[in-house]
Design a protein around this motif. Structure first.
Motif, PDB file in Angstrom:
ATOM      1  N   ALA A 408       0.813  -1.213   0.000  1.00 11.49           N
ATOM      2  CA  ALA A 408       0.000   0.000   0.000  1.00 11.49           C
ATOM      3  C   ALA A 408       0.847   1.264   0.000  1.00 11.49           C
ATOM      4  N   ASP A 409       2.101   1.171   0.489  1.00  8.97           N
ATOM      5  CA  ASP A 409       2.935   2.368   0.563  1.00  8.97           C
ATOM      6  C   ASP A 409       3.767   2.596  -0.694  1.00  8.97           C
ATOM      7  N   GLY A 410       3.462   1.890  -1.759  1.00  2.05           N
ATOM      8  CA  GLY A 410       4.128   2.162  -3.022  1.00  2.05           C
ATOM      9  C   GLY A 410       4.480   0.903  -3.782  1.00  2.05           C
ATOM     10  N   ARG A 462      -3.718  -5.419  -0.769  1.00  3.06           N
ATOM     11  CA  ARG A 462      -4.052  -4.180  -0.079  1.00  3.06           C
ATOM     12  C   ARG A 462      -5.429  -4.311   0.557  1.00  3.06           C
TER      13      ARG A 462
END
Length: 716
Positions: A408-410, A462
């Protein structure tokens, strides 16, 4: 479910036997290999090994669920924990059930275990062809979660298994065999690509010294699973009970991927174990017969295919494709597959994946005008998809960025300019099913080419961040199963950048494998020869490519390309509209040759000659009743020797007589000699099976990248 111990259970089929002693706390395998004409109890009475110095004070046991409790210091069948506790499994037999058919061929043995808050099951099923399928499961009956790190099916092998063969590879060079001594320690092959991969171990074989295509004993394992895999062969100084070593396989689980809540169960993918006393061809024969006996195995003639990819690439134009279809019809093509480039925004490889709608800019009247052209020529219609992938430059990715598999953070780097769609998400799954279903229904699609062109890296869902490879694989299976249920006549071809996903798990749901993206016949002949150890020829797509290979830039003669692509599920990849009339006439003759021989090629036994010179190969298919065979003799490169000497044609009956014809419809192979051996020069010729199969015959010395076809028919 029966309880109790002190019984010996034997399953027998096809000259193979699997024998287990029902004992407490955990049963043990007494024998896996050739069927024995001996009392089963004699195996039990001789199953106890010596007690060694500096060892446990009781004989070590290698059970059906190997653990440290029994003195086993190797890889355990099960690994996991209850929040750091319960790390050493201690299964205890709770019961067993055995079912053997009335004719005594094959059978099923189920063993159940208790282990504190866990319940385990192992099922052995020996089919009529001697293939042993082993399935394990673990259920959590405790009141706390259990983290499962691995569950492996492991079987012992004797000390005469001294060599190992498994496979590696890369894109366009799949299934390259590698051989090594079976030494002490652990030979471990694990894939971490979200699929088996182009370097998949594929089939792990332990065998007697120098085992080959037609000779030697082999104990082999194949994991029927399209996700991540783990294969191992292990030999410890103290052995494995009364045996010397083990082979096995199982799903390779990522940390935290399987956490069983109370009441949940993990079912491991089945592992197929095969013993052969006739080399790798014997392994292949058992596996081929198993696949051919499945209820959904294709039984109609495998149509000659033309796939549009290397003919037009992304340049989709109705007039151009119509001309291609007309040329295809003139040479006998029976199925047209419209490859990549037909859907919205797909003018190159960096956009459009995920937008499964016909591109109105390219196809203003939809696909139906083209489909009608195909149908008007009496052909089937196929369509290419890559449902599990998405380009960031697509309407789907812009509308649903959370559907992409990754942190989710990239996201990490793209591969082949694409990412992976999280098809385990119910909304993403529903979208794909609806689009595929609609397109198949709208156009009466006969065949889907199902591609999967990249590895899965950082494969987490995610927003949970949990590992997603197993969920992704199971969702793929559900999607394929649902499509086939809705469209019973639909055939599906599995492609994964070519041969990156070839296994019995995907073959349970598909009808064809694209063995490699490489149509270079020099590479392809080797790739397909080893693909056939697992997959029968009728399920292997093999296409005629252009003279100059798209993937290697090597140039080869038309006759060689045609000979290599004849002996599987044949097809065409090149642009026939650019072919000369002379070449089209030869391709038409090849097409007729394929139709003549496909009843044999797609039902017979695959055989390979064991040759000292790896610059040449002789392989063939022999009818089950021995009445006919087709062999290919080919040369890859030059050799130090001027000629090979007598070469055996394997699989023929030494007691029979045969008429041998050299088939020249594809053109005469170029020779590196003044004259053929006398018997070839006088062909057609009648010879004894003893000469052909036992003594052998001298064969022509071909120039590199040349091939000959020998049509052999029994006369008496």
């Amino acid at each position: 479910m029966q309880s109790g111990a002190n019984a010996v259970i034997a399953l027998r089929a096809g000259g193979a036997a699997f024998v287990v002693e029902i004992r407490e706390p955990v049963p043990a395998v007494l024998h896996w290999g050739a069927d024995l004409d001996a009392p089963a109890d004699d195996l039990r009475r001789t199953a106890g090994p010596a007690v060694l110095n500096n060892s446990p004070d009781s004989p070590r046991v290698f059970s059906v669920w190997p653990t440290e409790r029994d003195g086993w210091s190797g890889t355990p069948a099960q690994s996991g924990n209850f929040a750091g506790y319960g790390t050493t499994p201690r299964p205890v037999l709770a019961g067993h059930r055995v079912d053997v058919p009335d004719d005594g061929v094959g059978g099923r043995l189920e063993l159940s275990f208790t282990d504190g808050g866990l319940r385990g099951t192992v099922v052995y099923e020996l089919d009529r062809f001697g293939v042993l399928a082993v399935s394990l499961s673990v259920g959590n009956s405790a009141d706390r979660p259990y983290t499962l790190d691995g569950l492996l099916a492991l079987l012992p092998v004797p000390d005469r298994a001294v060599e190992l063969v498994d496979f590696t590879g890369k894109w366009c060079r799949e299934r390259a065999p590698q051989r090594a001594p079976f030494g002490f320690g652990t030979h471990l092959r694990a894939t971490r690509r979200g699929k088996p991969g182009h370097d998949s171990p594929y089939l792990l074989m332990a065998g007697t010294s120098g085992f080959g295509f037609g000779h030697g004993e082999i104990w082999a394992a194949h994991l029927a699973w399209s996700g991540e895999q783990r294969y191992l062969a292990e030999r410890l100084p103290e052995g494995a009970g009364a045996f010397a070593a083990l082979v096995g396989a199982g799903e390779s689980l990522r940390s935290g991927e399987v956490i069983l809540a109370p009441g949940e169960r993990y079912d491991a993918p089945p592992v197929l174990f095969v013993w052969s006393g006739e080399g790798t061809d014997g392994v292949a024969d058992r596996l081929h017969r198993r696949l051919r006996a499945r209820p959904g195995h294709p039984v109609t003639a495998r149509p000659l295919v033309l796939n549009t990819w290397e003919a037009v690439y992304f340049d989709h134009d109705l007039d151009r494709l119509t001309a291609l279809v007309e040329r295809a019809a003139s040479v006998g093509v029976e199925r047209i597959v419209l490859d990549d480039g037909w859907f919205r925004g797909r003018r190159a490889a960096d956009a459009g994946l995920g937008d499964w709608f016909v591109d109105a800019d390219v196809w203003p009247d939809g696909l139906e005008p083209f489909v009608k052209v195909v149908r008007a020529h009496g052909m089937q219609f196929g369509l290419w998809f890559e449902p599990e992938m998405v380009n960031l430059d697509s309407e789907l990715a812009r509308a649903h960025p959370d559907w992409i598999l990754g942190p989710a953070d990239g996201l990490g780097p793209s591969a082949r300019r694409q990412y992976v769609l999280d098809i385990a998400r119910p909304d993403a799954y529903a979208y794909l099913l609806s689009r595929l279903d609609a397109l198949v229904a709208a156009h009466g699609v006969d065949h889907l080419k199902w591609d999967h062109n990249r590895d899965l890296l950082e494969a987490v869902s995610r927003p949970s961040g949990r590992p997603g490879v197993r969920r992704q694989t199971l969702a793929l299976y559900r999607l394929l199963d649902e499509l086939r249920a809705r469209h019973p006549g639909l055939e599906i071809e599995t492609c994964s950048g070519g041969g990156g996903r070839v296994d019995f798990g995907i073959l349970d749901r598909t009808d064809r494998v694209w063995a490699s993206d490489c149509n270079d016949p020099v590479e392809r002949a080797q790739i397909e020869r080893w693909t056939r150890v697992l997959v029968p020829p009728e399920l292997i797509g093999s296409h005629l490519g252009a003279a100059r290979s798209h993937t290697t830039s090597r140039t080869t003669d038309l006759s060689f390309r045609l000979a290599v692509s004849l002996t599987a599920h044949a097809g065409i990849e090149q642009d026939l509209t650019a072919a000369s009339p002379a070449d089209l006439a030869i391709i038409a003759a090849w097409s007729a040759l394929y139709r003549e021989f496909r009843p044999l090629l797609h039902t017979g036994r695959v055989v390979n000659a064991d040759l000292a010179d790896d610059a040449v190969a002789l392989y063939g298919t022999v009818a089950r009743d021995g009445s006919r065979a087709l062999f290919t003799w080919l040369r890859f490169r030059t050799s130090p020797a001027g000629q090979t000497g007598r070469v055996r044609f394997p699989g023929l009956d030494p007691a029979a007589r045969y008429r041998v014809v050299v088939r020249t419809e594809l053109g005469a192979a170029s020779r590196h000699q003044a004259d053929d051996p006398d018997w070839v020069a006088h062909a057609p010729i009648e010879l004894s099976g003893a000469v052909l199969a036992v003594a052998g015959v001298p064969l022509p010395t071909l120039n590199p990248q040349q091939a000959m076809l020998f049509d052999i028919e029994r006369t008496s």
